[in-house]
Design an enzyme around this catalytic site. Sequence first.
Site, PDB file in Angstrom:
ATOM      1  N   PRO A  44      26.598  15.677   1.637  1.00  0.00           N
ATOM      2  CA  PRO A  44      27.536  16.684   1.128  1.00  0.00           C
ATOM      3  C   PRO A  44      28.797  16.044   0.564  1.00  0.00           C
ATOM      4  CG  PRO A  44      27.633  16.603   3.519  1.00  0.00           C
ATOM      5  CD  PRO A  44      26.513  15.689   3.110  1.00  0.00           C
ATOM      6  N   ASN A  99      19.942   9.903   2.328  1.00  0.00           N
ATOM      7  CA  ASN A  99      21.028  10.792   2.714  1.00  0.00           C
ATOM      8  C   ASN A  99      21.359  11.738   1.562  1.00  0.00           C
ATOM      9  OD1 ASN A  99      23.347  12.041   3.614  1.00  0.00           O
ATOM     10  ND2 ASN A  99      24.597  10.191   3.677  1.00  0.00           N
ATOM     11  N   THR A 131      23.561  15.045   6.134  1.00  0.00           N
ATOM     12  CA  THR A 131      24.228  14.605   7.356  1.00  0.00           C
ATOM     13  C   THR A 131      25.133  15.673   7.970  1.00  0.00           C
ATOM     14  OG1 THR A 131      25.844  13.586   5.871  1.00  0.00           O
ATOM     15  CG2 THR A 131      24.186  12.132   6.871  1.00  0.00           C
ATOM     16  N   CYS A 188      33.063   5.904   7.049  1.00  0.00           N
ATOM     17  CA  CYS A 188      32.022   6.735   6.469  1.00  0.00           C
ATOM     18  C   CYS A 188      31.514   6.048   5.202  1.00  0.00           C
ATOM     19  CB  CYS A 188      32.581   8.115   6.140  1.00  0.00           C
ATOM     20  SG  CYS A 188      31.543   9.110   5.042  1.00  0.00           S
ATOM     21  N   TRP A 224      29.520  11.322  12.171  1.00  0.00           N
ATOM     22  CA  TRP A 224      30.657  11.960  11.500  1.00  0.00           C
ATOM     23  C   TRP A 224      30.965  13.296  12.167  1.00  0.00           C
ATOM     24  CZ3 TRP A 224      33.260  15.800   9.454  1.00  0.00           C
ATOM     25  CH2 TRP A 224      34.169  15.594   8.415  1.00  0.00           C
TER      26      TRP A 224
END
Length: 555
Positions: free
Chosen positions: A445, A442, A477, A224, A116
Amino acid sequence: MIRGTSTFVPTLRRSFSSVTTDIELDAFNREVAEVKAWWQEPRWKDIERKYTAEDVVKLRGNVKEDYPGSDMSLKAFNLFEKLKANKQCTATFGALDPVHITQMAKYLPTIYVSGWQSSSTCSTSNEPGPDLADYPMDTVPNKVEQLFQAQLFHDRKQRNERMSSMTSEQRLAKPPVDYLAPIIADADTGHGGTTAVMKLAKMFVQRGASGMHLEDQKPGTKKCGHMGGKVLVATQEHVDRLCAARLQCDILGSNTLIVARTDSEAANLLDSNIDPRDQWQILGTTDINELGSEREYTANEIKKGNSGLKAQEEWSNQANLCTLSQAVENELRLNGFEEEANRWIHEARLLSHQEIVELAKTSYPNVIKGKALFTWSDDKARTREGYFRTLPGIDASIKRGLAYAPHADLIWMETATPCLKQAKLFADAIKSKYPNQTLAYNLSPSFNWDATGMNGDELAAFNIELGKLGFVWQFITLAGLHLNALAVDKFANDFSKRGMQAYVETIQREERNHGVETLTHQQWSGAALVDAQLATLDSTSSTLAMGSGVTEQQF
């Protein structure tokens, strides 16, 4: 990066009648024995392979290559094993640049590299974009190489500093920073088929990665994990990806960690119904009226000038989408067979279509007498692209996690929210069959952490509680991107109002107060190391960077 020796088979100039030893075969057999011995090491105790050591050696050339990232893979593996044994964890975040990794090294034992972040900040096409994995496939490997080379450089710089300007007492009093933190990077979907996966894995190994993660989405439609529109590939296809990546690493002789990620907790589309393990979650309809397929209904509504998306929603509402086992359950309940329906859904819920038919034939005569088993259709519900609609959720993630576990060092279930209860369900299910499986989590955010209802103490304990469940490796991440944005926004705003006072008070003095090495940025950048190289060649050089005139003496 070739660091080892080269072994070439000598040309045989003698007549064949005088040859008594097959030199090539001897060398081949020795290398096969080496690979077999390698696979007996503790590193591989939980990994299954679908090929032999002979297969691997046949795919190697005569030049033996040695990659330092492989040693750091062992470093990460040993760290994870130790933490797992003690029900502890380690956490890290996505690094953007050499500044990040040098500061992270003082506190965090691993580094994460995000696709990302790479997509938005360093695509090799130089065009930023969202996390769709549509950037060139060398984008993340290139970022890994930049960070890995920075690790090697700062490690050399530190050694030169310590051996050149510190006494033994000083070195003992101040241990060195371990800049060589293992890097685990984002391989997305592998950027294509089996050969693309292997090429990508090779790039990661050659450029310094200690590990990579592969997700079970479809290339070309990848999103994503916290976006909509995710399309899963068949379970077997992702198993094949994991095996392909492992084979490439074996060919290279690397201990690279492979992380298997599943997006099935939220993804509601599937590109193929060929794998029986996926069929239980495919949605269809028992409607046999004039509703037709979703594709036909939507096309007709669009011709009328209506919205395609609205048409899809209308069709779904009328079709009463359900899985095959749910369709049978609904029919049983409709006909008053409540007890049989309860027993059916318990036994049939996670079965393939063929298994459902066989179960009905052997144990459920009322199902065979009914219509649902024979009228249910998953084809009617397929999208305009041909994808099957599916029932997402943790059951799907568990089934896929169990399928991936024999081929992966770590398993990662992408989730929509940070939930310990959900994490425990997943961990317990995976470890019931694979008790030594290492898990990853993960700490995204993309979650609104303030909306979780956790207080400060609960947030502080969240990582620890995950560690107790077996989620040994945890990562934010995109923290690198977010902290950069926040720091730059705050300083730019302050600088626009207070000028140099803002810089001195909020940056330079704070660097000094916290011992941040970039305060003396010439030293941090390695100017003294380069001077040492020049002085080794000519001790009287008049062009040393840290010589007379350097303003860093002010500090």
